[in-house]
Design an enzyme around this catalytic site. Structure first.
Site, PDB file in Angstrom:
ATOM      1  N   ARG A  54       0.860  -1.181   0.000  1.00 30.76           N
ATOM      2  CA  ARG A  54       0.000   0.000   0.000  1.00 30.76           C
ATOM      3  C   ARG A  54       0.901   1.237   0.000  1.00 30.76           C
ATOM      4  NH1 ARG A  54       2.303   1.835   3.825  1.00 30.76           N
ATOM      5  NH2 ARG A  54       0.736   3.435   3.935  1.00 30.76           N
ATOM      6  N   GLY A  55       0.269   2.408  -0.086  1.00 33.93           N
ATOM      7  CA  GLY A  55       1.048   3.639  -0.227  1.00 33.93           C
ATOM      8  C   GLY A  55       1.198   3.943  -1.714  1.00 33.93           C
ATOM      9  N   ALA A  56       0.943   5.201  -2.082  1.00 29.72           N
ATOM     10  CA  ALA A  56       0.817   5.553  -3.505  1.00 29.72           C
ATOM     11  C   ALA A  56       2.010   5.134  -4.381  1.00 29.72           C
ATOM     12  CB  ALA A  56       0.536   7.051  -3.624  1.00 29.72           C
ATOM     13  N   GLN A 207      -2.237   2.620  10.124  1.00 35.83           N
ATOM     14  CA  GLN A 207      -0.939   2.587   9.424  1.00 35.83           C
ATOM     15  C   GLN A 207       0.135   3.367  10.170  1.00 35.83           C
ATOM     16  OE1 GLN A 207      -3.897   3.113   7.942  1.00 35.83           O
ATOM     17  NE2 GLN A 207      -3.891   2.613   5.773  1.00 35.83           N
ATOM     18  N   ASP A 248      -1.821  10.829  -1.899  1.00 36.72           N
ATOM     19  CA  ASP A 248      -2.196   9.769  -2.838  1.00 36.72           C
ATOM     20  C   ASP A 248      -2.554  10.333  -4.200  1.00 36.72           C
ATOM     21  OD1 ASP A 248      -2.830   8.730   0.027  1.00 36.72           O
ATOM     22  OD2 ASP A 248      -2.522   6.993  -1.267  1.00 36.72           O
ATOM     23  N   ASN A 258      -5.177  12.655   0.743  1.00 35.12           N
ATOM     24  CA  ASN A 258      -4.312  11.780   1.555  1.00 35.12           C
ATOM     25  C   ASN A 258      -5.218  11.028   2.532  1.00 35.12           C
ATOM     26  OD1 ASN A 258      -1.626  10.847   2.170  1.00 35.12           O
ATOM     27  ND2 ASN A 258      -1.815  11.903   4.123  1.00 35.12           N
ATOM     28  N   LYS A 259      -4.610  10.166   3.326  1.00 34.89           N
ATOM     29  CA  LYS A 259      -5.367   9.300   4.246  1.00 34.89           C
ATOM     30  C   LYS A 259      -6.374  10.117   5.062  1.00 34.89           C
ATOM     31  CE  LYS A 259      -5.230   5.758   4.421  1.00 34.89           C
ATOM     32  NZ  LYS A 259      -6.224   4.936   3.661  1.00 34.89           N
TER      33      LYS A 259
HETATM   34  O1  MRU Z   1      -4.504   3.339   2.301  1.00 33.19           O
HETATM   35  P1  MRU Z   1      -3.006   3.484   2.224  1.00 33.19           P
HETATM   36  O2  MRU Z   1      -2.291   2.883   3.384  1.00 33.19           O
HETATM   37  O3  MRU Z   1      -2.463   3.007   0.898  1.00 33.19           O
HETATM   38  O4  MRU Z   1      -2.788   5.034   2.284  1.00 33.19           O
HETATM   39  C1  MRU Z   1      -1.493   5.568   2.225  1.00 33.19           C
HETATM   40  C2  MRU Z   1      -1.448   7.014   2.461  1.00 33.19           C
HETATM   41  O5  MRU Z   1      -2.445   7.696   2.592  1.00 33.19           O
HETATM   42  C3  MRU Z   1      -0.110   7.633   2.424  1.00 33.19           C
HETATM   43  O6  MRU Z   1      -0.055   8.707   3.290  1.00 33.19           O
HETATM   44  C4  MRU Z   1       0.094   8.124   1.009  1.00 33.19           C
HETATM   45  O7  MRU Z   1       0.017   7.052   0.098  1.00 33.19           O
HETATM   46  C5  MRU Z   1       1.360   8.787   0.820  1.00 33.19           C
HETATM   47  S1  MRU Z   1       2.539   7.584   0.510  1.00 33.19           S
HETATM   48  C6  MRU Z   1       4.058   8.012   0.361  1.00 33.19           C
END
Ligand code: MRU
Length: 367
Positions: A54-56, A207, A248, A258-259
């Site tokens: 996970r994470g963009a 997370q 994201d 973002n989250k």
């Molecule tokens: O749902 P996730 O865990 O994939 O969400 C991730 C986030 O929101 C991160 O803050 C975002 O991807 C930035 S990653 C460098």
């Protein structure tokens, strides 16, 4: 970055069999460190969807390897059609992080113009490796620019500990190495600048508590996990010098998805005059969008992430338990949008700019 003193990245080609891609299973952290194999495009799709990865930036690179894995299993007579379907399929694994579509689109033109399936397979692996290496370089550059900010704040505060608040996990686990929001922190820490990180737990999947805290502790960075609701209080009491979060998807005008919960932190930071920075590579900027609130698709996930919590029991077993009234419905929006006016600046691989169209275009004129 370090796991028990050993260097790791989040995704790599199996050292003895390049038809297998390996990743860290992030659903198991911080309780177990497990590596899993991705053998097919379905495995890559599922790993993105179920948040093994996970994470963009990592979602984007996994998508690129997913294309390679799909081509490996493709039939040579109609591989171009299979490739087009594969790209559309992988892009639907998760909707908000734009890196997935951007990276897949970036490699499609080259792949479709390959003369044979064999050359397309070779190129797909080469491209996925290239995108992976590029994300690492970009994260490191974000770290250098962001570190200058922390250094400046440290200088004006006579070297006292600088308190940085972050949300979710925009660390190396969300990328390939270094992270986005955490890269400046790791750089500053390695330079000997005293830092301390407030880690938002980041309900519902935690997370921050599970992943960011784990990363920081393996790197030896001082940090404290806080409930999501605590940030505003800390800011009112002068206990936060700077917020750095990831993204994201950020529009060409600087609105930041973002989250979920990021927006509330930005509001609290604005009210308390705490600088609020977003660290992101250009692979997270959606140049086709101008209004984040109306245009960015917001993922809604399974309600069980809200109604249940997973953790480790005293005897070491991992257990999941319901934490809400069984008859109450739940809602699980994965992301929110922070309007550009609350963002002090964007830390990118090309430098820091303001969250507006003019500044973003100045840094990325070719886009
Ligand atoms: O749902 P996730 O865990 O994939 O969400 C991730 C986030 O929101 C991160 O803050 C975002 O991807 C930035 S990653 C460098």
């Amino acid at each position: 970055m370090q796991v028990n003193g050993k260097n790791f990245q989040t995704i790599w080609v199996h050292p003895e069999d390049n038809r297998i891609i390996q990743v860290i299973d992030q659903r198991k952290l911080p309780f177990e460190f497990q590596i899993v194999d991705l053998n097919s495009s379905d495995d890559a799709f599922e790993a993105i969807r179920n948040m093994t990865v996970r994470g963009a930036p990592l979602i984007g690179v996994t998508g690129a390897y997913g294309i390679y894995l799909g081509l490996l299993k493709s039939n040579s007579s109609n591989w171009q059609d299979t490739l087009k379907d594969l790209a559309e399929y992988l892009k639907t694994a998760r909707p908000t992080a734009v890196n997935l579509a951007i990276l897949i689109d970036e490699i499609m033109i080259g792949l479709l113009s390959c003369p044979t399936l064999e050359t397309a397979i070779e190129l797909a692996l080469w491209e996925a490796d290239r995108l992976k290496d590029r994300e690492i370089k970009w994260s490191e550059a974000i770290g250098e620019y962001g570190c200058q900010l922390i250094e400046e704040i440290s200088r004006t505060n006579n070297g006292r500990v600088i308190n940085i608040l972050t949300h979710c996990n925009a660390g190396w686990l969300a990328c390939i190495d270094w992270g986005t929001a955490t890269a400046p922190i790791y750089k500053a820490f390695r330079k000997g600048i005293p830092v301390h990180v407030w880690v938002d737990e980041t309900r519902p999947r935690n997370q921050g508590a599970r992943l960011t805290a784990w990363e920081l502790s393996h790197e030896g960075v001082p940090h404290t996990v806080i409930p999501d609701n605590a940030g505003g209080h800390l800011m009112q009491h002068g206990l936060v010098d700077l917020c750095i979060v990831g993204s994201d998807r950020t529009t060409s005008t600087g609105d930041v998805a973002n989250k979920i919960g990021t927006y509330l932190k930005a509001l609290a930071a604005f009210d308390n005059k705490v600088p609020f920075y977003v660290a992101l590579p250009s692979s997270t900027i959606d140049f086709t969008m101008e209004d984040g609130i109306s245009q960015i698709p917001i993922e809604q996930r399974d309600g069980e992430e809200v109604s249940h919590l997973e953790g480790e029991l005293e005897d070491g077993t991992i257990a999941k338990m319901r934490i809400i009234n069984p008859k109450s419905p739940v809602a699980n929006y994965g992301f929110d949008v922070t309007p550009a006016r609350y963002v002090t600046g964007l830390i990118t691989e090309r430098g820091i700019c303001q969250a507006n169209k003019e500044s973003i275009v100045k840094l990325f004129p070719e886009r």
